[in-house]
Design a protein around this motif. Structure first.
Motif, PDB file in Angstrom:
ATOM      1  N   ILE A 197      -9.882   3.752   2.640  1.00 22.96           N
ATOM      2  CA  ILE A 197     -10.398   2.462   3.273  1.00 22.96           C
ATOM      3  C   ILE A 197      -9.002   2.215   4.224  1.00 22.96           C
ATOM      4  O   ILE A 197      -9.530   1.700   5.090  1.00 22.96           O
ATOM      5  N   ASP A 198      -7.932   2.282   3.811  1.00 23.91           N
ATOM      6  CA  ASP A 198      -6.837   2.048   4.575  1.00 23.91           C
ATOM      7  C   ASP A 198      -6.810   2.901   5.679  1.00 23.91           C
ATOM      8  O   ASP A 198      -6.470   2.305   7.047  1.00 23.91           O
ATOM      9  N   ALA A 235     -15.467   6.737  -4.053  1.00 21.15           N
ATOM     10  CA  ALA A 235     -15.733   5.287  -4.806  1.00 21.15           C
ATOM     11  C   ALA A 235     -16.752   5.712  -5.917  1.00 21.15           C
ATOM     12  O   ALA A 235     -16.579   5.336  -7.312  1.00 21.15           O
ATOM     13  N   LEU A 238       0.841  -1.348  -0.104  1.00 18.84           N
ATOM     14  CA  LEU A 238      -0.069  -0.210   0.126  1.00 18.84           C
ATOM     15  C   LEU A 238       0.680   1.239  -0.158  1.00 18.84           C
ATOM     16  O   LEU A 238       0.649   2.158  -0.798  1.00 18.84           O
ATOM     17  N   THR A 286      -9.047   6.207  -7.709  1.00 17.47           N
ATOM     18  CA  THR A 286      -9.251   4.641  -7.480  1.00 17.47           C
ATOM     19  C   THR A 286      -8.098   4.588  -5.990  1.00 17.47           C
ATOM     20  O   THR A 286      -8.466   4.001  -5.263  1.00 17.47           O
ATOM     21  N   VAL A 287      -6.949   5.202  -6.250  1.00 18.63           N
ATOM     22  CA  VAL A 287      -5.774   5.032  -5.550  1.00 18.63           C
ATOM     23  C   VAL A 287      -6.454   5.808  -4.035  1.00 18.63           C
ATOM     24  O   VAL A 287      -6.191   5.524  -2.950  1.00 18.63           O
ATOM     25  N   SER A 334     -14.831   7.778   1.620  1.00 21.16           N
ATOM     26  CA  SER A 334     -14.558   6.616   1.054  1.00 21.16           C
ATOM     27  C   SER A 334     -15.902   6.123  -0.015  1.00 21.16           C
ATOM     28  O   SER A 334     -15.529   5.928  -1.438  1.00 21.16           O
ATOM     29  N   ILE A 361      -8.760   3.632  -2.119  1.00 20.47           N
ATOM     30  CA  ILE A 361      -7.880   2.929  -1.566  1.00 20.47           C
ATOM     31  C   ILE A 361      -7.367   3.183  -0.141  1.00 20.47           C
ATOM     32  O   ILE A 361      -7.168   2.752   1.011  1.00 20.47           O
ATOM     33  N   LEU A 396       2.121   1.839  -3.316  1.00 22.60           N
ATOM     34  CA  LEU A 396       1.202   2.201  -4.451  1.00 22.60           C
ATOM     35  C   LEU A 396       1.090   3.823  -4.003  1.00 22.60           C
ATOM     36  O   LEU A 396       0.840   4.595  -5.133  1.00 22.60           O
ATOM     37  N   ALA A 413      -4.145  10.355  -2.970  1.00 20.10           N
ATOM     38  CA  ALA A 413      -3.737   9.677  -1.687  1.00 20.10           C
ATOM     39  C   ALA A 413      -2.588   9.990  -1.269  1.00 20.10           C
ATOM     40  O   ALA A 413      -2.548   9.839   0.121  1.00 20.10           O
TER      41      ALA A 413
END
Length: 167
Positions: A146-147, A99, A5, A139-140, A95, A143, A8, A60
């Motif tokens: 959510i992380d 999304a 992660l 999208t990142v 999130s 993620i 990313l 992100a």
């Protein structure tokens, strides 16, 4: 998983930085072209595409560094379980909204590709190419949010404050 992660998020930040360099190069080409009386078609459009890519690809990493602007009027006054519930709620809503942005960004990419949509400028760039960077960045970001939600749930999330960020 943590290493993947973080890789990313850092990779996305590096792509954002590369996009900013592309903006610089396009602006320089345009300036030199004006000075030397030649026209480089598409430089304005490519600078715009790269600027949009940079903004979305950096989302992100900016979130993970605690650099997003947050309104903490309510959360800042809460402590303990109340604060945790509000943080979890905010991350969940963020999130979900991210999304939706990612979903519709990917839909736009697919439709642009399907309909062979091209830019109206003289460069005639297939629009799905620059739109793809917006979808990837969104999208990142999903993620990353959510992380952050999972880390908050596990009491492992670091809360960035104004005092610690500027020291």
């Amino acid at each position: 998983m943590r290493k993947i992660l973080d890789g990313l998020f850092m990779g996305s930040a590096w792509l954002a930085a590369l996009s900013m360099i592309i903006v610089l190069i396009m602006v320089l080409i345009s300036m030199v072209g004006r000075l030397l009386n030649f026209y480089a078609p598409g430089t304005d459009a490519y600078a715009g595409y790269a600027m949009a890519a940079s903004g979305f690809l950096a989302l992100a990493h900016t979130l993970k560094r605690g650099e997003h602007i947050r309104v903490t009027l309510i959360v800042g006054k809460l402590t303990g379980a109340g604060r945790k519930v509000m943080e979890l709620w905010a991350l969940l809503v963020g999130s979900a909204l991210s999304a939706l942005i990612a979903l519709y960004s990917w839909r736009l990419v697919m439709q642009s590709h399907q309909f062979h949509d091209i830019s109206t400028g003289n460069d005639a760039t297939p629009l799905w190419l620059p739109q793809m960077f917006m979808a990837i960045g969104a999208t990142v970001l999903v993620i990353a949010l959510i992380d952050e939600w999972v880390l908050e749930w596990q009491n492992r999330r670091s809360h960035h404050s104004e005092e610690t960020r500027h020291e």
